[in-house]
Structure formats: structure tokens, C-alpha cells
Scaffold this motif. Structure first.
Motif, mmCIF file in Angstrom:
data_model
loop_
_atom_site.group_PDB
_atom_site.id
_atom_site.type_symbol
_atom_site.label_atom_id
_atom_site.label_comp_id
_atom_site.label_asym_id
_atom_site.label_seq_id
_atom_site.Cartn_x
_atom_site.Cartn_y
_atom_site.Cartn_z
ATOM 1 N N ILE A 188 -7.184 79.485 41.698
ATOM 2 C CA ILE A 188 -7.343 78.459 40.666
ATOM 3 C C ILE A 188 -8.071 79.120 39.495
ATOM 4 N N PRO A 189 -7.528 79.021 38.283
ATOM 5 C CA PRO A 189 -8.221 79.651 37.159
ATOM 6 C C PRO A 189 -9.564 78.984 36.901
ATOM 7 N N SER A 190 -10.582 79.807 36.649
ATOM 8 C CA SER A 190 -11.902 79.247 36.353
ATOM 9 C C SER A 190 -11.947 78.683 34.936
ATOM 10 N N VAL A 198 -0.877 80.734 46.788
ATOM 11 C CA VAL A 198 -0.421 79.798 45.757
ATOM 12 C C VAL A 198 -1.400 79.842 44.594
ATOM 13 N N PHE A 199 -0.843 79.862 43.398
ATOM 14 C CA PHE A 199 -1.637 79.782 42.173
ATOM 15 C C PHE A 199 -1.470 78.363 41.623
ATOM 16 N N ILE A 200 -2.575 77.671 41.414
ATOM 17 C CA ILE A 200 -2.546 76.334 40.830
ATOM 18 C C ILE A 200 -2.927 76.502 39.376
ATOM 19 N N GLU A 201 -1.976 76.211 38.483
ATOM 20 C CA GLU A 201 -2.187 76.448 37.060
ATOM 21 C C GLU A 201 -1.834 75.213 36.251
ATOM 22 N N PRO A 202 -2.411 75.085 35.062
ATOM 23 C CA PRO A 202 -2.042 73.961 34.191
ATOM 24 C C PRO A 202 -0.557 74.048 33.837
ATOM 25 N N MET A 213 -4.497 82.319 31.269
ATOM 26 C CA MET A 213 -3.355 82.320 32.178
ATOM 27 C C MET A 213 -3.059 83.750 32.600
ATOM 28 N N LEU A 214 -2.836 83.942 33.877
ATOM 29 C CA LEU A 214 -2.491 85.260 34.385
ATOM 30 C C LEU A 214 -1.049 85.599 34.035
#
Length: 105
Positions: A15-17, A40-44, A22-23
Motif C-alpha cells: 500500500i503506498p504510504s 497485491v498492490f492496492i493503489e488509487p 505511484m510505482l
């Protein structure tokens, strides 16, 4: 990586801090390849990235295998991500009309 001691298969959840960061695909792949299991990446969502107003949090799940390969869906990681979000009261109810499926091209 979330471990509660309850058993089951592990999943790594990224989860991005900072939602403004964005990666890249390569960065996600490198991080996922470090993990010995699915991640899993949870991103906006893209709509939030563009600055569109929303009264609800909208996220995108991006799934990766331990090889670093991105895949269109991973049930194990999806369940882990939803449990993670539900345990933190980030999601509180199931609303099927608000679920949008997206797959890799």
C-alpha cells in the motif's frame, strides 16, 4: 506482509504510504519478485490520480506472482487484500453495483 497467526497461506500487500507516489511497472515487478508468494498492490484508481473528486475511496488491485509477473487476477491475493481492508474498516460493506472488473490487455 500481514501476519495474524491465524494460519492459511500468506500474501504480501503493498500500500503506498503517499497516494501521490505511484510505482512503475518495473518497480512493482521487482518488489513482487522478492516475495516467495503472491502479492497485491492496492493503489488509487486512475480517476483519483487525475484529481477528480470522489466521496468514496476507490482503489485498484494489481496482482503479481512470485516471479514478478503481473497477472490479471489472483483470487488468493484478492481475498487477502479485502480482508486486510475490512479488518481496518476501510471497506465496511459489500456493494456489488460499485464493483468494476478490470483485466490486463
Amino acid at each position: 506482509n500481514v501476519t495474524d497467526g491465524g494460519g492459511g497461506n500468506p500474501v504480501t500487500i503493498f500500500i503506498p504510504s503517499d497516494e501521490s507516489y505511484m510505482l512503475t511497472s518495473d518497480e512493482r515487478s521487482k518488489l513482487a519478485s522478492i516475495c516467495p508468494w503472491e502479492s497485491v498492490f492496492i493503489e488509487p484508481s486512475a480517476e483519483l490520480e487525475k484529481g477528480q473528486a470522489s466521496d468514496e475511496i476507490q482503489s485498484v488491485f494489481r496482482f503479481f506472482m512470485p516471479s514478478g509477473e503481473e497477472v490479471s487476477f489472483c483470487g488468493h491475493a484478492a481475498i487477502g487484500a479485502c480482508a486486510f481492508l475490512a479488518n481496518r474498516n476501510i471497506i465496511t460493506s459489500y456493494q456489488p453495483n460499485k464493483i468494476q472488473e478490470s483485466f490486463l490487455p
